[in-house]
Motif scaffolding. Sequence first.
Motif, PDB file in Angstrom:
ATOM      1  N   ALA A 175       0.842  -1.195   0.000  1.00  0.00           N
ATOM      2  CA  ALA A 175       0.000   0.000   0.000  1.00  0.00           C
ATOM      3  C   ALA A 175       0.880   1.249   0.000  1.00  0.00           C
ATOM      4  O   ALA A 175       2.105   1.180   0.204  1.00  0.00           O
ATOM      5  N   ALA A 176       0.249   2.375  -0.233  1.00  0.00           N
ATOM      6  CA  ALA A 176       0.986   3.645  -0.269  1.00  0.00           C
ATOM      7  C   ALA A 176       1.744   3.862   1.034  1.00  0.00           C
ATOM      8  O   ALA A 176       1.182   3.769   2.122  1.00  0.00           O
ATOM      9  N   GLY A 177       3.026   4.131   0.922  1.00  0.00           N
ATOM     10  CA  GLY A 177       3.854   4.405   2.103  1.00  0.00           C
ATOM     11  C   GLY A 177       4.478   3.174   2.733  1.00  0.00           C
ATOM     12  O   GLY A 177       5.432   3.293   3.511  1.00  0.00           O
ATOM     13  N   GLU A 178       3.974   1.973   2.412  1.00  0.00           N
ATOM     14  CA  GLU A 178       4.506   0.764   3.056  1.00  0.00           C
ATOM     15  C   GLU A 178       5.934   0.473   2.603  1.00  0.00           C
ATOM     16  O   GLU A 178       6.766   0.061   3.428  1.00  0.00           O
ATOM     17  N   GLU A 179       6.215   0.663   1.336  1.00  0.00           N
ATOM     18  CA  GLU A 179       7.573   0.393   0.863  1.00  0.00           C
ATOM     19  C   GLU A 179       8.578   1.335   1.537  1.00  0.00           C
ATOM     20  O   GLU A 179       9.654   0.898   1.964  1.00  0.00           O
ATOM     21  N   ARG A 180       8.224   2.596   1.637  1.00  0.00           N
ATOM     22  CA  ARG A 180       9.119   3.571   2.276  1.00  0.00           C
ATOM     23  C   ARG A 180       9.379   3.183   3.729  1.00  0.00           C
ATOM     24  O   ARG A 180      10.537   3.197   4.191  1.00  0.00           O
ATOM     25  N   ARG A 181       8.323   2.838   4.468  1.00  0.00           N
ATOM     26  CA  ARG A 181       8.478   2.444   5.873  1.00  0.00           C
ATOM     27  C   ARG A 181       9.285   1.154   5.997  1.00  0.00           C
ATOM     28  O   ARG A 181      10.126   1.004   6.891  1.00  0.00           O
ATOM     29  N   LEU A 182       9.020   0.225   5.095  1.00  0.00           N
ATOM     30  CA  LEU A 182       9.717  -1.060   5.130  1.00  0.00           C
ATOM     31  C   LEU A 182      11.211  -0.880   4.886  1.00  0.00           C
ATOM     32  O   LEU A 182      12.051  -1.419   5.630  1.00  0.00           O
ATOM     33  N   MET A 183      11.560  -0.107   3.869  1.00  0.00           N
ATOM     34  CA  MET A 183      12.964   0.091   3.547  1.00  0.00           C
ATOM     35  C   MET A 183      13.676   0.906   4.625  1.00  0.00           C
ATOM     36  O   MET A 183      14.853   0.663   4.928  1.00  0.00           O
ATOM     37  N   ALA A 184      12.979   1.869   5.218  1.00  0.00           N
ATOM     38  CA  ALA A 184      13.589   2.684   6.276  1.00  0.00           C
ATOM     39  C   ALA A 184      13.907   1.822   7.492  1.00  0.00           C
ATOM     40  O   ALA A 184      14.990   1.932   8.090  1.00  0.00           O
ATOM     41  N   ALA A 185      12.972   0.951   7.859  1.00  0.00           N
ATOM     42  CA  ALA A 185      13.188   0.077   9.013  1.00  0.00           C
ATOM     43  C   ALA A 185      14.317  -0.915   8.738  1.00  0.00           C
ATOM     44  O   ALA A 185      15.147  -1.188   9.616  1.00  0.00           O
ATOM     45  N   ALA A 186      14.368  -1.448   7.512  1.00  0.00           N
ATOM     46  CA  ALA A 186      15.419  -2.401   7.170  1.00  0.00           C
ATOM     47  C   ALA A 186      16.786  -1.731   7.160  1.00  0.00           C
ATOM     48  O   ALA A 186      17.796  -2.316   7.569  1.00  0.00           O
ATOM     49  N   ALA A 187      16.817  -0.480   6.691  1.00  0.00           N
ATOM     50  CA  ALA A 187      18.082   0.254   6.643  1.00  0.00           C
ATOM     51  C   ALA A 187      18.623   0.521   8.037  1.00  0.00           C
ATOM     52  O   ALA A 187      19.843   0.663   8.236  1.00  0.00           O
ATOM     53  N   ASN A 188      17.751   0.608   9.038  1.00  0.00           N
ATOM     54  CA  ASN A 188      18.171   0.856  10.410  1.00  0.00           C
ATOM     55  C   ASN A 188      18.611  -0.413  11.133  1.00  0.00           C
ATOM     56  O   ASN A 188      19.082  -0.347  12.269  1.00  0.00           O
ATOM     57  N   HIS A 189      18.425  -1.559  10.488  1.00  0.00           N
ATOM     58  CA  HIS A 189      18.845  -2.813  11.114  1.00  0.00           C
ATOM     59  C   HIS A 189      20.366  -2.900  11.125  1.00  0.00           C
ATOM     60  O   HIS A 189      21.045  -2.354  10.248  1.00  0.00           O
ATOM     61  N   SER A 190      20.881  -3.616  12.104  1.00  0.00           N
ATOM     62  CA  SER A 190      22.333  -3.695  12.275  1.00  0.00           C
ATOM     63  C   SER A 190      23.027  -4.394  11.109  1.00  0.00           C
ATOM     64  O   SER A 190      24.200  -4.128  10.840  1.00  0.00           O
ATOM     65  N   ASN A 191      22.333  -5.282  10.434  1.00  0.00           N
ATOM     66  CA  ASN A 191      22.923  -5.999   9.303  1.00  0.00           C
ATOM     67  C   ASN A 191      22.381  -5.402   8.005  1.00  0.00           C
ATOM     68  O   ASN A 191      21.206  -5.552   7.685  1.00  0.00           O
ATOM     69  N   PRO A 192      23.211  -4.741   7.224  1.00  0.00           N
ATOM     70  CA  PRO A 192      22.736  -4.093   5.986  1.00  0.00           C
ATOM     71  C   PRO A 192      22.249  -5.074   4.930  1.00  0.00           C
ATOM     72  O   PRO A 192      21.552  -4.683   3.996  1.00  0.00           O
ATOM     73  N   MET A 193      22.614  -6.350   5.072  1.00  0.00           N
ATOM     74  CA  MET A 193      22.190  -7.333   4.074  1.00  0.00           C
ATOM     75  C   MET A 193      20.670  -7.452   4.022  1.00  0.00           C
ATOM     76  O   MET A 193      20.102  -7.781   2.973  1.00  0.00           O
ATOM     77  N   LEU A 194      19.988  -7.181   5.137  1.00  0.00           N
ATOM     78  CA  LEU A 194      18.532  -7.284   5.164  1.00  0.00           C
ATOM     79  C   LEU A 194      17.898  -6.316   4.167  1.00  0.00           C
ATOM     80  O   LEU A 194      17.045  -6.708   3.361  1.00  0.00           O
ATOM     81  N   SER A 195      18.314  -5.061   4.199  1.00  0.00           N
ATOM     82  CA  SER A 195      17.728  -4.076   3.280  1.00  0.00           C
ATOM     83  C   SER A 195      18.119  -4.365   1.839  1.00  0.00           C
ATOM     84  O   SER A 195      17.329  -4.144   0.918  1.00  0.00           O
ATOM     85  N   TRP A 196      19.330  -4.866   1.614  1.00  0.00           N
ATOM     86  CA  TRP A 196      19.745  -5.198   0.252  1.00  0.00           C
ATOM     87  C   TRP A 196      18.893  -6.331  -0.326  1.00  0.00           C
ATOM     88  O   TRP A 196      18.507  -6.285  -1.491  1.00  0.00           O
ATOM     89  N   ILE A 197      18.598  -7.323   0.488  1.00  0.00           N
ATOM     90  CA  ILE A 197      17.786  -8.460   0.043  1.00  0.00           C
ATOM     91  C   ILE A 197      16.365  -8.007  -0.294  1.00  0.00           C
ATOM     92  O   ILE A 197      15.796  -8.396  -1.330  1.00  0.00           O
ATOM     93  N   ILE A 198      15.774  -7.187   0.558  1.00  0.00           N
ATOM     94  CA  ILE A 198      14.420  -6.691   0.311  1.00  0.00           C
ATOM     95  C   ILE A 198      14.375  -5.856  -0.967  1.00  0.00           C
ATOM     96  O   ILE A 198      13.467  -5.992  -1.793  1.00  0.00           O
ATOM     97  N   ARG A 199      15.375  -4.987  -1.139  1.00  0.00           N
ATOM     98  CA  ARG A 199      15.414  -4.140  -2.325  1.00  0.00           C
ATOM     99  C   ARG A 199      15.546  -4.980  -3.607  1.00  0.00           C
ATOM    100  O   ARG A 199      14.878  -4.708  -4.613  1.00  0.00           O
ATOM    101  N   LEU A 200      16.374  -6.008  -3.565  1.00  0.00           N
ATOM    102  CA  LEU A 200      16.545  -6.865  -4.740  1.00  0.00           C
ATOM    103  C   LEU A 200      15.257  -7.615  -5.081  1.00  0.00           C
ATOM    104  O   LEU A 200      14.931  -7.800  -6.260  1.00  0.00           O
ATOM    105  N   ALA A 201      14.527  -8.036  -4.052  1.00  0.00           N
ATOM    106  CA  ALA A 201      13.256  -8.727  -4.297  1.00  0.00           C
ATOM    107  C   ALA A 201      12.281  -7.808  -5.022  1.00  0.00           C
ATOM    108  O   ALA A 201      11.583  -8.225  -5.955  1.00  0.00           O
ATOM    109  N   LEU A 202      12.234  -6.549  -4.613  1.00  0.00           N
ATOM    110  CA  LEU A 202      11.310  -5.589  -5.226  1.00  0.00           C
ATOM    111  C   LEU A 202      11.761  -5.162  -6.617  1.00  0.00           C
ATOM    112  O   LEU A 202      10.934  -4.835  -7.475  1.00  0.00           O
TER     113      LEU A 202
END
Length: 354
Positions: A175-202
Amino acid sequence: MATIVKTPSGTWKAVIRKTGWPTSSKTFRTKRDAEDWSRRIEDEMVRGVFIQRSSSERMTLAMALNRYLAEVSPTKAPKTQQSEAGSAKVLAARLGKYSLAALTPDILASYRDSRLSERSQRGNLLSANTVRLELALLSHLFNVAIKEWRMGLPFNPVMNIRKPSPGEGRDRRLAAGEERRLMAAAANHSNPMLSWIIRLALETGMRSSEITGLRRCQIDLKRRVVRLADTKNDSARTVPLTKQATDTLRLALDNPVRPIDTDLVFFGEPGKDGLRRPYAFSKVWNELKKELGMSDLHFHDLRHEAVSRLVEGGLSDQEVSAISGHKSMQMLKRYTHLRAEDLVVKLDQFKKNS
């Protein structure tokens, strides 16, 4: 003509010797049963439809499942092997004592209906797809038993029952805004691989196993492609990369904490055997979406989102299937969900240009 004799133990043994056919014999509790069996077998021989059933009468489903898991399953992908082991356990517990010859369509239809009425550990009715997978395993087992194991079976009984409907499939879109919130939360995680994996899936529509299993040799940043050899449907494919996917993979390849003992792009800690395996992010992913109030979002939904965006972007079905790896247009449509509000804009453009 059949020979029927009484055995020392008090049972009756029927022996049939007919030119052109293998000698057949079977022991019965009563003489009448032996005579009835003899007449039926002799009639089948005369009509040319006789099948030697002794091997299928001796092999129980439990025995057949064990052989299947030992000989056939190892040729499949690890995830499929795990799924088949789970299905086989359920089938063996409920039908394992039946011989292959005794499993009729009526018995299997009753099994299907019973399973569909059961509830999972979460309290929900068992998924129809779970039962479909169990029946699919059983059907392939019968095909293998008939064609390769030379079991005396006249037909595959699973083919004569109705399979549960697979349903409409999931249509969860971000939904509108969910991707932004999802990526922001993943980027704040201690392991950057999480956000990279999510971004590649999208950006690519690759499955989670395809992403986490990536090795450096599969990535060509200059040509902006990823070559996948180990896929769910066993068909190799080359995935084109968007600029954002290319930048994401460049960051992953330049990861400063990358160990020298692995070629994996997304690596985990060494196991007890000292080997590194792909980064297992499922637990972190589940915690992340729970914090964001997106508990209904599955990681595989990101693949749906990516494929739907490709279609919305104007790519043809053939182009999208080449990227996503879907073998059939029917399966591709199950994974593609277009937003009605986006189609409204296209309709306006169509009317304006017509």
